[in-house]
Motif scaffolding. Structure first.
Motif, PDB file in Angstrom:
ATOM      1  N   ALA A 121       0.855  -1.213   0.165  1.00 37.17           N
ATOM      2  CA  ALA A 121      -0.015  -0.014  -0.131  1.00 37.17           C
ATOM      3  C   ALA A 121       0.876   1.233  -0.088  1.00 37.17           C
ATOM      4  CB  ALA A 121      -1.145   0.001   1.115  1.00 37.17           C
ATOM      5  N   ASP A 122       0.524   2.291  -0.885  1.00 39.82           N
ATOM      6  CA  ASP A 122       1.198   3.496  -0.703  1.00 39.82           C
ATOM      7  C   ASP A 122       0.399   4.666  -1.450  1.00 39.82           C
ATOM      8  OD1 ASP A 122       1.101   3.033  -3.532  1.00 39.82           O
ATOM      9  OD2 ASP A 122       3.023   2.407  -3.743  1.00 39.82           O
ATOM     10  N   GLY A 123       0.730   5.719  -1.609  1.00 35.55           N
ATOM     11  CA  GLY A 123       0.163   7.034  -1.947  1.00 35.55           C
ATOM     12  C   GLY A 123      -0.770   7.589  -1.026  1.00 35.55           C
ATOM     13  N   THR A 143      -7.147   8.588   1.137  1.00 33.38           N
ATOM     14  CA  THR A 143      -7.051   7.893  -0.225  1.00 33.38           C
ATOM     15  C   THR A 143      -5.561   7.095  -0.149  1.00 33.38           C
ATOM     16  OG1 THR A 143      -5.978   9.867  -1.322  1.00 33.38           O
ATOM     17  CG2 THR A 143      -8.193   9.453  -1.630  1.00 33.38           C
ATOM     18  N   PHE A 144      -5.574   6.164  -0.758  1.00 35.10           N
ATOM     19  CA  PHE A 144      -4.421   5.275  -1.026  1.00 35.10           C
ATOM     20  C   PHE A 144      -4.667   4.404  -1.965  1.00 35.10           C
ATOM     21  CE2 PHE A 144      -6.953   2.867   2.001  1.00 35.10           C
ATOM     22  CZ  PHE A 144      -6.467   1.533   1.695  1.00 35.10           C
ATOM     23  N   ARG A 145      -3.668   3.806  -2.270  1.00 35.10           N
ATOM     24  CA  ARG A 145      -3.367   2.613  -3.368  1.00 35.10           C
ATOM     25  C   ARG A 145      -3.034   1.391  -2.659  1.00 35.10           C
ATOM     26  NH1 ARG A 145      -0.671   5.444  -6.380  1.00 35.10           N
ATOM     27  NH2 ARG A 145       1.264   4.611  -5.701  1.00 35.10           N
ATOM     28  N   TRP A 146      -4.068   0.256  -3.010  1.00 35.99           N
ATOM     29  CA  TRP A 146      -3.343  -1.181  -2.537  1.00 35.99           C
ATOM     30  C   TRP A 146      -3.290  -1.981  -3.826  1.00 35.99           C
ATOM     31  CZ3 TRP A 146      -6.812  -3.623   1.823  1.00 35.99           C
ATOM     32  CH2 TRP A 146      -6.356  -4.766   1.916  1.00 35.99           C
ATOM     33  N   ASP A 147      -1.940  -2.074  -3.928  1.00 36.71           N
ATOM     34  CA  ASP A 147      -1.657  -2.926  -4.914  1.00 36.71           C
ATOM     35  C   ASP A 147      -1.771  -4.427  -4.787  1.00 36.71           C
ATOM     36  OD1 ASP A 147      -0.511  -0.913  -6.434  1.00 36.71           O
ATOM     37  OD2 ASP A 147       1.515  -0.990  -5.409  1.00 36.71           O
ATOM     38  N   GLY A 148      -2.318  -5.224  -5.523  1.00 34.92           N
ATOM     39  CA  GLY A 148      -2.384  -6.773  -5.522  1.00 34.92           C
ATOM     40  C   GLY A 148      -3.974  -6.889  -4.674  1.00 34.92           C
ATOM     41  N   PHE A 149      -4.611  -6.077  -4.617  1.00 32.19           N
ATOM     42  CA  PHE A 149      -5.837  -6.197  -3.949  1.00 32.19           C
ATOM     43  C   PHE A 149      -6.808  -7.206  -4.645  1.00 32.19           C
ATOM     44  CE2 PHE A 149     -10.516  -5.201  -3.392  1.00 32.19           C
ATOM     45  CZ  PHE A 149     -10.321  -5.251  -2.108  1.00 32.19           C
ATOM     46  N   ALA A 150      -6.900  -7.203  -6.124  1.00 31.20           N
ATOM     47  CA  ALA A 150      -7.557  -8.317  -6.680  1.00 31.20           C
ATOM     48  C   ALA A 150      -6.642  -9.237  -7.404  1.00 31.20           C
ATOM     49  CB  ALA A 150      -8.569  -7.464  -7.897  1.00 31.20           C
ATOM     50  N   ALA A 151      -7.442 -10.494  -7.572  1.00 32.92           N
ATOM     51  CA  ALA A 151      -6.308 -11.345  -8.277  1.00 32.92           C
ATOM     52  C   ALA A 151      -6.928 -11.119  -9.754  1.00 32.92           C
ATOM     53  CB  ALA A 151      -7.049 -12.875  -7.830  1.00 32.92           C
ATOM     54  N   VAL A 152      -5.817 -11.396 -10.534  1.00 32.81           N
ATOM     55  CA  VAL A 152      -5.816 -11.243 -12.138  1.00 32.81           C
ATOM     56  C   VAL A 152      -5.747 -12.549 -12.563  1.00 32.81           C
ATOM     57  CG1 VAL A 152      -4.973 -10.397 -14.225  1.00 32.81           C
ATOM     58  CG2 VAL A 152      -5.055  -9.136 -11.995  1.00 32.81           C
ATOM     59  N   GLU A 153      -6.649 -13.191 -13.240  1.00 34.34           N
ATOM     60  CA  GLU A 153      -6.545 -14.568 -13.725  1.00 34.34           C
ATOM     61  C   GLU A 153      -7.165 -14.441 -15.228  1.00 34.34           C
ATOM     62  OE1 GLU A 153      -9.024 -17.234 -11.366  1.00 34.34           O
ATOM     63  OE2 GLU A 153      -7.997 -16.949  -9.673  1.00 34.34           O
ATOM     64  N   GLY A 154      -6.192 -14.249 -16.179  1.00 31.66           N
ATOM     65  CA  GLY A 154      -6.487 -14.377 -17.397  1.00 31.66           C
ATOM     66  C   GLY A 154      -7.162 -12.986 -17.630  1.00 31.66           C
ATOM     67  N   ASP A 155      -8.320 -12.828 -18.293  1.00 31.83           N
ATOM     68  CA  ASP A 155      -9.281 -11.770 -18.463  1.00 31.83           C
ATOM     69  C   ASP A 155     -10.196 -11.356 -17.341  1.00 31.83           C
ATOM     70  OD1 ASP A 155      -8.081 -11.615 -21.004  1.00 31.83           O
ATOM     71  OD2 ASP A 155      -9.571 -13.038 -21.847  1.00 31.83           O
TER      72      ASP A 155
END
Length: 380
Positions: A121-123, A143-155
């Motif tokens: 998390a940053d920003g 406000t902040f940015r959470w990297d990796g919050f959602a899983a990306v599986e293909g599309d």
């Protein structure tokens, strides 16, 4: 009055409730334990009357978080306190974001361990504003940015596991928005409100259990999505029906004797009883098809709208059925089914209610009919 400390305490309380596992790290209540009023603070501090958590998903799995605390400025004391806080934040915003960032980093770290997904998390930032709606509000916005919050599986984007079991108190809402160019695939549980690219849950109306909330969105136009596959299935089914009709027509035509009355006489001699002169076989085939249609008492599904298909299914099930059963029966996606059901609810042609973790659909007059039947039996 220590206004700054009061609002910071509210923020920390939100984070502890939002991330159950963090409670163990911080020494607060254990995971799953709920506070009766997690946003309330002491009398010498500001209480947030409304809390809004907005989560905007990005295609790479990052989530842009906005956490807002709305305070009613309905008397001189609350107005003075908010203006004092606003001046402090404008003078030294970093001092106000430090505690928030520390707690949030603990939350993200614990969520990362629980999901097995790399997160950070940053920003971090904080601002204030005054909003005039039906009444005057003071708003503190983190406000902040959470990297990796959602899983990306293909599309696909799959979000929610990082805040599984999140408790929403009264006056609190959670909004999850998916990126432009994505389509909603599934949402669990059913949202309390919907927007074009977002769903909303409100405290007091929704209680998340294990595995909730969950939002799955799919990039549009990148491959055969579930919706496209469902449409293809309908098209194939339509072609199959057309093929059967052509075959029946061809068979009925072939079955008609080519020799007129003489041919019928020959058939009769061969042991086949004529039933009414030339062309009887074709008429019989048509009669059989009509009989089949009369027996079912239902029109071809190709001639029904989406709404009519849903209403027909519910009627056939006695006026009630699970929404998931509609998905399975019609071969639709969860998103399409939810959209059609929502339209029927708005038109007051259908009602729904929660039964455990299932959404049950009901015709408006189903309960009335059952009540009348029961009353009639009692009268007899």
């Amino acid at each position: 009055m220590n206004v700054r400390v009061g609002v910071t305490a509210v923020v920390i309380a939100v984070l502890l409730v939002a991330a159950g596992p963090v409670a163990t790290v911080t020494g607060a209540a254990t995971a799953g334990q709920r506070q009766s009023s997690p946003f309330a603070v002491q009398q010498d501090r500001i209480d947030a009357d409304e809390v809004r958590m907005d989560v905007a998903l990005r295609p790479n799995g990052t989530a842009e978080w906005t956490l807002e605390f709305w305070v009613r400025l309905d008397d001189e004391e609350s107005t003075t306190a908010f203006e004092s806080l606003r001046d402090e934040i404008r003078t030294d915003p970093a001092n106000h974001t430090q505690s928030f960032a520390d707690r949030m980093n603990e939350t993200v770290s614990t969520a990362s361990n629980a999901t097995g997904r790399e997160m950070s998390a940053d920003g971090f930032d904080v601002t204030t504003a005054r909003q005039s709606l039906a009444r005057e509000y003071g708003v503190v916005r983190y406000t902040f940015r959470w990297d990796g919050f959602a899983a990306v599986e293909g599309d696909e984007l799959r979000a929610g596991d990082a805040i599984e079991g999140l408790y929403l108190d009264d006056g609190t809402r959670l909004l999850v928005e998916w990126p432009d160019g994505y389509e909603r695939t599934s949402v669990t549980p059913d949202p309390d409100d919907e927007r074009e690219r977002a769903v909303i849950w409100r405290g007091g109306e929704t209680d998340f259990v294990s595995g909730e909330p969950r939002v799955v969105a799919t990039a549009a136009g990148t491959g055969p999505s579930a919706a496209a596959m469902a449409i293809a299935a309908v098209v194939v089914g339509g072609l199959a029906v057309a093929g059967v009709r052509w075959y029946r027509t061809r068979e009925s035509t072939t079955a008609q004797p080519a020799g007129g009355d003489d041919a019928l006489d020959s058939d009769s001699d061969a042991g086949t009883e004529p039933t009414g002169g030339s062309g009887t076989a074709s008429v019989s085939a048509t009669a059989d098809e009509s009989a089949d249609a009369s027996a079912t008492g239902a029109p071809d599904t190709e001639l029904l709208s989406n709404e009519e298909q849903v209403l027909r299914l519910v009627e056939e099930r006695g006026g009630r059925m699970k929404q998931q059963a509609v998905v399975e029966e019609l071969g639709w996606t969860d998103a399409k089914t939810s959209k059609v059901v929502s339209g029927l609810r708005e038109d007051e042609k259908l009602e729904s209610f929660r039964l455990g973790r299932e959404n049950v659909l009901s015709l408006p007059d189903a309960d009335d009919e059952r009540t009348n039947e029961t009353s009639g039996d009692g009268a007899k």
